[in-house]
Design a protein around this motif. Structure first.
Motif, short mmCIF file in Angstrom:
data_model
loop_
_atom_site.label_atom_id
_atom_site.label_comp_id
_atom_site.label_asym_id
_atom_site.label_seq_id
_atom_site.Cartn_x
_atom_site.Cartn_y
_atom_site.Cartn_z
N ILE A 40 10.11 0.22 -7.89
CA ILE A 40 9.10 1.03 -6.90
C ILE A 40 8.89 0.29 -5.85
CG2 ILE A 40 6.82 1.76 -6.39
CD1 ILE A 40 6.22 1.64 -9.60
N VAL A 41 9.43 0.80 -4.55
CA VAL A 41 9.32 0.43 -3.16
C VAL A 41 8.24 0.58 -2.57
CG1 VAL A 41 10.83 0.33 -0.99
CG2 VAL A 41 12.11 0.56 -3.16
N THR A 42 7.47 -0.43 -2.06
CA THR A 42 6.30 -0.10 -1.38
C THR A 42 5.86 -0.87 -0.33
OG1 THR A 42 4.90 -1.69 -2.65
CG2 THR A 42 5.07 0.31 -3.72
N PRO A 43 5.12 -0.39 0.51
CA PRO A 43 5.11 -1.25 1.75
C PRO A 43 4.00 -2.46 1.50
CG PRO A 43 3.84 0.67 2.20
CD PRO A 43 4.67 0.70 0.75
N LEU A 44 4.17 -3.63 2.17
CA LEU A 44 3.43 -4.54 2.22
C LEU A 44 2.19 -4.40 3.09
CD1 LEU A 44 5.83 -7.57 2.25
CD2 LEU A 44 4.52 -6.90 0.25
N HIS A 45 1.09 -5.13 2.96
CA HIS A 45 -0.26 -4.93 3.64
C HIS A 45 0.14 -5.54 5.04
CE1 HIS A 45 -3.10 -3.50 0.89
NE2 HIS A 45 -2.87 -4.26 -0.10
N PRO A 46 0.01 -4.96 6.33
CA PRO A 46 0.66 -5.52 7.30
C PRO A 46 -0.19 -6.60 7.87
CG PRO A 46 -0.81 -3.45 7.80
CD PRO A 46 -0.70 -3.73 6.22
N LYS A 64 -1.67 -11.47 -1.53
CA LYS A 64 -2.80 -10.55 -0.75
C LYS A 64 -1.91 -9.34 0.04
CE LYS A 64 -6.43 -13.84 -0.14
NZ LYS A 64 -7.37 -14.47 0.81
N ALA A 65 -0.56 -9.60 0.19
CA ALA A 65 0.30 -8.71 0.79
C ALA A 65 0.90 -7.64 -0.30
CB ALA A 65 1.47 -9.39 1.49
N VAL A 66 0.96 -7.95 -1.50
CA VAL A 66 1.36 -6.82 -2.58
C VAL A 66 0.17 -6.02 -2.55
CG1 VAL A 66 1.87 -6.83 -4.96
CG2 VAL A 66 2.78 -8.57 -3.41
N GLN A 67 0.66 -4.82 -2.86
CA GLN A 67 -0.16 -3.82 -3.29
C GLN A 67 0.04 -3.43 -4.62
OE1 GLN A 67 -0.30 -0.19 -0.43
NE2 GLN A 67 0.63 -1.55 1.31
N LEU A 68 -1.01 -3.64 -5.22
CA LEU A 68 -0.69 -3.35 -6.87
C LEU A 68 -1.09 -2.16 -7.44
CD1 LEU A 68 -2.84 -6.59 -7.99
CD2 LEU A 68 -0.35 -6.27 -7.93
N PRO A 69 -0.32 -1.66 -8.39
CA PRO A 69 -0.67 -0.40 -8.75
C PRO A 69 -2.20 0.09 -9.07
CG PRO A 69 1.07 -1.32 -10.12
CD PRO A 69 0.56 -2.23 -9.38
N GLU A 70 -2.55 1.21 -9.20
CA GLU A 70 -3.98 1.53 -9.42
C GLU A 70 -4.29 1.28 -10.94
OE1 GLU A 70 -4.52 5.61 -8.26
OE2 GLU A 70 -4.47 5.33 -6.26
N ASN A 71 -5.13 1.26 -11.53
CA ASN A 71 -5.84 1.22 -12.78
C ASN A 71 -4.95 -0.11 -13.55
OD1 ASN A 71 -7.43 3.43 -12.48
ND2 ASN A 71 -5.60 4.68 -12.86
N GLY A 101 10.99 -8.33 4.44
CA GLY A 101 10.61 -7.59 5.48
C GLY A 101 9.09 -7.35 5.34
N ASN A 102 9.08 -6.05 5.49
CA ASN A 102 7.57 -5.32 5.38
C ASN A 102 7.62 -4.56 4.27
OD1 ASN A 102 9.31 -3.21 6.25
ND2 ASN A 102 8.04 -2.54 7.77
#
Length: 368
Positions: free
Chosen positions: A273-279, A286-293, A337-338
Motif C-alpha cells: 500500500i502506497v500512502t503519503p507521509l505526514h508532512p 510519527k510520519a507513518v500513517q497507520l491503518p485504521e482499527n 521522499g514524501n
C-alpha cells in the motif's frame, strides 16, 4: 525489554530484532554496544608473538586477564571469535613470561616457533587482510565445506572501506543433486561508521539473508550463483518499486494506484500500500500513517538490503456479525521522499512461514 536485559544480550552477541528495536531508542545501550565492539577490535588488532611452552601461565591467570575485557556476570559475545580469544590468552602469556628465559627452541625469524602449533594444537590468528569474512563458531558443522566456499567467495568481494565485519552465521541446504545444491545463509553485518555497503545502511549491526547455488568443481563445492531473493521467486516490477513473491502467489493491482494485493489458494496474504507521509514530520514513527482499527504490538527501525524501514507488528480489529476478529499483521514501511511503501503480510505461521515473510520483505526495493 529493559536496559539490563538488552545489555546482557549485547554481551552475549544475541542481537535479535527485539534488541535492535530497543537500540533504536536507547542511547545508553548503543554506547554499551560500542564499548563491546571496541574491546573486540582492540583484542583482534593486538599483535602477539607465539610463546614457547615453558611460558604457559596458570589457568587462573588466564581467566583473570580475560575477565578484564568483559563486564561481570557476562560471557563473551558469539561474534568474538576464537582467534580473538586466543589473542587475549597469548597476551597474558607474553606478559607473564616477559622476564623469563625462553626454552632453547630455535626461532624461524618470522615470529613463529617451530613445532608449537603441532604440540599445543594452536594456530596464529589470521590478520584481517587474510580473513575479512568470518564464520560463526556456532555454525553448521555438517555443511562446513559449503560454508567455507561461501566465505571464500564473499572474501573476494569484501570492501574494507564500507565494511567493518562480515560473519556467516548459518547455512541451510534447500535442494541437493549429485553435483548441485541450493541453499540460504544468514550474515551478521557491521558497516564502517557512516558508510553504506551492498548489504544495507547504518552503523548498527544487522542480519541479512541471501540465497546461493553451489556446484562441484574438481570435487569441491564452489559458488556459482548468489541472489538476494530465492531462485524460484517471481520478481514484480512496478512504477516506483519492485518485490519478489513465492511460487503460487497471485497479484492483483488496482487500475488507479500502485497498490498490490497478494493471494494464494483463495486467501488474501498481504500486499503493498502506497500512502503519503505526514508532512513536515521528521520522526519516522510519527510520519507513518497507520491503518485504521489497528493496535501497535511492536515497532522498530530495520534495514533490508539498502533500504531503511520502520517495522510494526499490528493487531487489526474487525467486527463480524457474530463476534470481533483480531488478526496480527506485519507492516514494513519503506520511507522514500514524501511517501511510504507499506509491505504488509499476515503474521500467521500456518499460512506464511517466517522464512517467506523475511524473503518477501527483504526483496522489496524502491527504484532510484
Amino acid at each position: 525489554m529493559n536496559c539490563s536485559q538488552v545489555q546482557e544480550k549485547i554481551w552475549c552477541g544475541d542481537l535479535q530484532p527485539d534488541v535492535d528495536m530497543h537500540l533504536a531508542t536507547c542511547a545508553a545501550c548503543r554506547d554499551e554496544l560500542q564499548r563491546v565492539q571496541e574491546v573486540n577490535l582492540e583484542i583482534e588488532h593486538t599483535a602477539i608473538p607465539l610463546p614457547s611452552r615453558s611460558l604457559l601461565p596458570a589457568q587462573e591467570v588466564i581467566e583473570a586477564a580475560v575477565g578484564q575485557h568483559k563486564r561481570p556476570k557476562h560471557r563473551f559475545p558469539a561474534w568474538l571469535t576464537a582467534g580473538t580469544v586466543a589473542a587475549a590468552i597469548l597476551l597474558v602469556i607474553t606478559q607473564t613470561g616477559s622476564n623469563k628465559t625462553s626454552d632453547s627452541i630455535p626461532s624461524t625469524g618470522a615470529g613463529i616457533t617451530p613445532g608449537i602449533a603441532e604440540t599445543a594444537h594452536l594456530k596464529a590468528p589470521a590478520s584481517r587482510s587474510q580473513m575479512a569474512v568470518e564464520i560463526d563458531p556456532g555454525g553448521t558443522p555438517m555443511f562446513r565445506e559449503e560454508t567455507e566456499s561461501i566465505r571464500a567467495f564473499l572474501n573476494q568481494q569484501f570492501d574494507p572501506v564500507t565494511l567493518q565485519a562480515l560473519t556467516i552465521e548459518s547455512y541451510t541446504r534447500d535442494t541437493l543433486q549429485p553435483d548441485t545444491q541450493t541453499g540460504r545463509f544468514s550474515l551478521w553485518v557491521q558497516n564502517q561508521p557512516g558508510q553504506t555497503s551492498i548489504y544495507g545502511k547504518g552503523d548498527r549491526p544487522f542480519r541479512t539473508q541471501h540465497y546461493v547455488e553451489l556446484q562441484k568443481v574438481e570435487g569441491l563445492w564452489t559458488v556459482t550463483r548468489l541472489s538476494d531473493i530465492p531462485f524460484d521467486y517471481t520478481l514484480h516490477q512496478e512504477t516506483n518499486y519492485r518485490i519478489a513473491l513465492p511460487p503460487g502467489w497471485q497479484v492483483s493491482k488496482t487500475a488507479t494506484s500502485a497498490n498490490l494485493t497478494f493471494r494464494a489458494d483463495g486467501q488474501t496474504l498481504g500486499g503493498v500500500i502506497v500512502t503519503p507521509l505526514h508532512p513536515r514530520v521528521s520522526d519516522p514513527f510519527k510520519a507513518v500513517q497507520l491503518p485504521e482499527n489497528t493496535t501497535v504490538i511492536q515497532s522498530g527501525l530495520e534495514t533490508y538490503r539498502t533500504e531503511d524501514a520502520v517495522k510494526y507488528l499490528l493487531k487489526r480489529t474487525q467486527p463480524t456479525p457474530d463476534s470481533i476478529v483480531t488478526r496480527p499483521e506485519v507492516h514494513t514501511y519503506f520511507l522514500r521522499g514524501n511517501v511510504a511503501y507499506d509491505v504488509w503480510l499476515y503474521s500467521d505461521a500456518a499460512r506464511i512461514p517466517s522464512e517467506t515473510v523475511l524473503a518477501v520483505t527483504n526483496s522489496f526495493q524502491t527504484t532510484p
